[in-house]
Design an enzyme around this catalytic site. Structure first.
Site, PDB file in Angstrom:
ATOM      1  N   TYR A 141       5.595  -5.071   6.188  1.00  0.00           N
ATOM      2  CA  TYR A 141       6.020  -4.018   5.269  1.00  0.00           C
ATOM      3  C   TYR A 141       5.489  -4.288   3.860  1.00  0.00           C
ATOM      4  O   TYR A 141       4.980  -3.363   3.191  1.00  0.00           O
ATOM      5  CB  TYR A 141       7.537  -3.921   5.261  1.00  0.00           C
ATOM      6  N   SER A 173       7.859   1.034  -2.710  1.00  0.00           N
ATOM      7  CA  SER A 173       9.008   0.140  -2.630  1.00  0.00           C
ATOM      8  C   SER A 173       8.828  -0.959  -3.662  1.00  0.00           C
ATOM      9  O   SER A 173       7.690  -1.273  -4.051  1.00  0.00           O
ATOM     10  CB  SER A 173       9.101  -0.477  -1.226  1.00  0.00           C
TER      11      SER A 173
END
Length: 287
Positions: free
Chosen positions: A158, A145
């Site tokens: 995250y 990501s």
């Protein structure tokens, strides 16, 4: 040299790929697209009810949960039995995002985030590397990501999982140099999927919203996640990830990083150009 070539494969027949996290979104789209392009696709889902749609499209599915290591072992055994002990590519994709301020994050929630997004990936990948070493080639692609490069408020767990994945993957890429096994990272920004809906489930499960000093911010974030604070902008469809996945799978010299979406590229560029203090102050005002 051309950017892409025919999919690499060991032996005769279609090249084989194992893709995780295929219930919806990026994984489901890439599984179907690669199947249409001639790959032998093995797709994983976590729930039995998620298999039907993929199997209706001729995609073999398996149940696998990154937090249950017996399912990882069973998956690898079943796939290798189908392929005669070879596997041309692995696309680690299955993940979720635990939202919440770091100070509000229960330790167990952080542990589960890392178990799902890092430790399970590592377990699966370590089981596949010897297969690729024996056959002398392979592609390992990790769906990271932009939040593995640029941190974002309220996404500490995250962020941590993706920063860890970046470091682990880049080290692996260096260590596997010259073996015929190529390793790449895909770093998407906003992509249309159920990722945010799943994030909502986890924040409500693990974060004491009403008891937090950030209660007002959580209310704003939850309204956005539930779609009551205006439409999301800047998102691309999962086909954008498929486009770079094809490059990572077939390029003669695949890149270490494939950044997807304009916001992701902008964030990565600003991190390079701006002094660190200025960059983090700017990023800290977003979201």
């Amino acid at each position: 040299m051309a950017e892409t070539s025919a999919p690499p494969k060991a032996g005769n027949g279609a090249p084989s790929i194992l893709i995780t996290g295929c219930s919806t979104g990026i994984g489901a789209y890439c599984a179907r697209a690669l199947k249409a392009e001639g790959w032998q696709v093995f797709a994983t889902v976590r729930r039995e009810e998620d298999r039907a749609g993929l199997e209706a499209d001729g995609i073999e599915t398996h149940i696998m949960d990154y937090t249950q290591h017996d399912t990882i072992a069973a998956l690898v055994k079943a796939v290798l039995e189908k392929t005669g002990g070879r596997l041309d590519a692995l696309f680690n994709n299955g993940a979720y995002g635990q939202a919440g301020a770091v100070e509000d994050l229960p330790t167990e929630a952080l542990r589960l985030q890392l178990e799902t997004n890092v430790i399970g990936w590592h377990d699966l990948t370590r089981r596949i590397i010897p297969v690729m070493r024996r056959q002398g080639h392979g592609r390992i692609v990790q769906c990271s990501s932009i939040l593995g490069i640029v941190p974002y408020r309220w996404r500490g767990a995250y962020n941590a999982s993706k920063f860890a994945l970046e470091g682990l993957t880049l080290t692996m890429r260096m260590e596997l140099a010259g073996t015929g096994i190529e390793v790449s990272l895909i770093e998407p920004g906003p992509i249309e999927s159920r990722f945010m809906a799943n994030a909502l489930v986890h924040i409500e499960r693990h974060i004491d919203i009403k008891g937090s000093v950030h209660a007002a911010e959580y209310d704003r974030q939850l309204r956005r996640l539930k779609g009551t604070s205006g439409p999301a902008t800047g998102k691309l469809g999962p086909e954008a990830v498929h486009a770079v996945l094809k490059k990572a799978l077939t390029a003669p010299r695949p890149k270490a990083h494939y950044i997807v979406t304009t916001p992701a590229r902008q964030g990565a560029l600003l991190k390079k150009l701006l002094p660190a203090d200025l960059f983090y102050r700017f990023i800290g005002r977003l979201g």
